[in-house]
Design an enzyme around this catalytic site. Structure first.
Site, PDB file in Angstrom:
ATOM      1  CE1 TYR A   1      29.065  45.800  40.155  1.00 45.06           C
ATOM      2  CE2 TYR A   1      28.331  43.533  40.429  1.00 45.06           C
ATOM      3  CZ  TYR A   1      29.361  44.459  40.302  1.00 45.06           C
ATOM      4  OH  TYR A   1      30.663  44.030  40.347  1.00 45.06           O
TER       5      TYR A   1
ATOM      6  CE  LYS B   1      28.934  43.903  43.887  1.00 44.56           C
ATOM      7  NZ  LYS B   1      30.189  43.426  43.346  1.00 44.56           N
TER       8      LYS B   1
ATOM      9  CD  GLU C   1      38.909  45.400  45.084  1.00 47.90           C
ATOM     10  OE1 GLU C   1      38.122  44.712  45.752  1.00 47.90           O
ATOM     11  OE2 GLU C   1      38.649  46.550  44.689  1.00 47.90           O
TER      12      GLU C   1
ATOM     13  CG  LEU D   1      33.172  45.931  46.665  1.00 48.29           C
ATOM     14  CD1 LEU D   1      32.339  47.193  46.437  1.00 48.29           C
ATOM     15  CD2 LEU D   1      32.615  44.782  45.857  1.00 48.29           C
TER      16      LEU D   1
HETATM   17  N1  PLP Z   1      36.198  43.164  44.817  1.00 52.88           N
HETATM   18  C1  PLP Z   1      35.628  43.416  43.633  1.00 52.88           C
HETATM   19  C2  PLP Z   1      36.280  44.414  42.721  1.00 52.88           C
HETATM   20  C3  PLP Z   1      34.437  42.767  43.254  1.00 52.88           C
HETATM   21  O1  PLP Z   1      33.869  43.043  42.080  1.00 52.88           O
HETATM   22  C4  PLP Z   1      33.877  41.808  44.143  1.00 52.88           C
HETATM   23  C5  PLP Z   1      32.644  41.105  43.806  1.00 52.88           C
HETATM   24  O2  PLP Z   1      32.037  41.309  42.799  1.00 52.88           O
HETATM   25  C6  PLP Z   1      34.508  41.575  45.356  1.00 52.88           C
HETATM   26  C7  PLP Z   1      35.661  42.273  45.675  1.00 52.88           C
HETATM   27  C8  PLP Z   1      33.939  40.585  46.343  1.00 52.88           C
HETATM   28  O3  PLP Z   1      32.781  41.126  46.942  1.00 52.88           O
HETATM   29  P1  PLP Z   1      31.668  40.192  47.575  1.00 52.88           P
HETATM   30  O4  PLP Z   1      32.348  39.342  48.596  1.00 52.88           O
HETATM   31  O5  PLP Z   1      30.706  41.149  48.178  1.00 52.88           O
HETATM   32  O6  PLP Z   1      31.095  39.391  46.460  1.00 52.88           O
END
Ligand code: PLP
Length: 284
Positions: free
Chosen positions: A33, A148, A181, A206
């Protein structure tokens, strides 16, 4: 006005929209997603989100459900039909519908679902103004967090634990004692020398789109950036800490496991970066 969802070629009332019970997303979490911010009716960093979607799909050997230009159109149409000016568009691709069996089905067509919603701007503004608390928990996720994936069970358990502890987010800690994270955000600190520190991209995290844009924004602002892991202890004695994600860009962290970070108020570098983001992030 009722919400509209896009499901496999059709725009449907949100309440009636659904996929088949044998969709592999439903049965195996076999899908990926993206969440893309919408500001003033425009998509934020759309190209980066679409590139990451395609990368996630490639890694799992799932095909694109529709050609890229069609997907761009569907995202805009979903935003338009829901009359979203500031919000988020969610899009999910699964391997499709097939009789339940673990191996990849031979002829399933990938499923595409797109929804859009307004941002709770009041809640975000309040969190930015006051800063939030995070707790730390062991990272119990799989080894490919760079994909993701819609398989988010450890993430939701961590977020729920945070909420039950009265915190906004959980920072996940790897077996070596370093923060990977947040459960749905990237984790950052500003160290005692004023350097911006975040974990390098790789299979452990991610690679957030907001993370990538913020790294660029920091460099343009002349803020020194170090991509390296940090421990919860270092974070607790850091000058500043914050989390990043497409939904809220940056939220200051003022307490970790109950201990204040700095003076327990949103940090100046954090707020400066939040401002800088809007100059670097792309609207389309
Ligand atoms: N880390 C995780 C595990 C996430 O699920 C998300 C966003 O859903 C992020 C980091 C931040 O990613 P982004 O800046 O692309 O929204």
């Amino acid at each position: 006005m009722s919400r509209i969802a896009y499901v496999n070629g059709r725009y449907l009332p949100h309440a009636e929209a659904g996929v088949h019970i044998e969709d592999r997303g439903y049965q195996f979490a076999d899908g990926v997603y993206e969440v893309c911010g919408v500001r003033d009716g425009k998509l934020m960093d759309e190209t980066l989100h679409l590139e990451r979607l395609q990368r996630s799909l490639r890694e799992l050997r799932i095909g694109m459900p529709v050609p890229l230009p069609a997907l761009r159109h569907i995202l805009r149409e979903t935003i338009r039909q829901n009359r979203i000016s500031n919000g988020m568009v969610y899009f999910q691709v699964t391997r499709g519908v097939a009789p339940r069996d673990h191996p990849f089905p031979k002829d399933a067509r990938p499923s595409l679902v797109v929804t859009a919603k307004r941002l709770n701007e009041g809640r975000i503004a309040a969190a930015v103004a006051s800063g939030v608390e995070v707790i730390t928990l062991p990272d119990r996720r799989w080894a490919r967090r760079d994909i993701k994936s819609i398989a988010l069970l450890p993430n939701i358990l961590a977020k729920q634990a945070a909420r039950e502890a009265g915190a906004y987010e959980a920072w996940l800690v790897d077996a070596d004692g370093f923060v990977t994270e947040g459960s749905s955000t990237n984790a950052w600190i500003v160290d005692r020398e004023g350097r911006l520190v975040t974990r390098p991209a790789g299979p452990d995290i991610l690679n957030g789109i907001t993370r990538r844009v913020l790294l660029e924004a920091a460099r343009r602002e002349g803020i020194e950036v170090v991509e390296r892991p940090f421990t919860p202890e270092e974070a607790k004695s850091a000058r500043e800490a914050f989390i990043s994600a497409s939904s809220a860009i940056i939220i200051p962290v003022i307490r970790i496991d109950g201990q204040p970070v700095g003076n327990a108020v949103p940090g100046s570098t954090t707020l400066r970066l939040r401002e800088a983001y809007s100059r670097v992030g792309e609207l389309s």
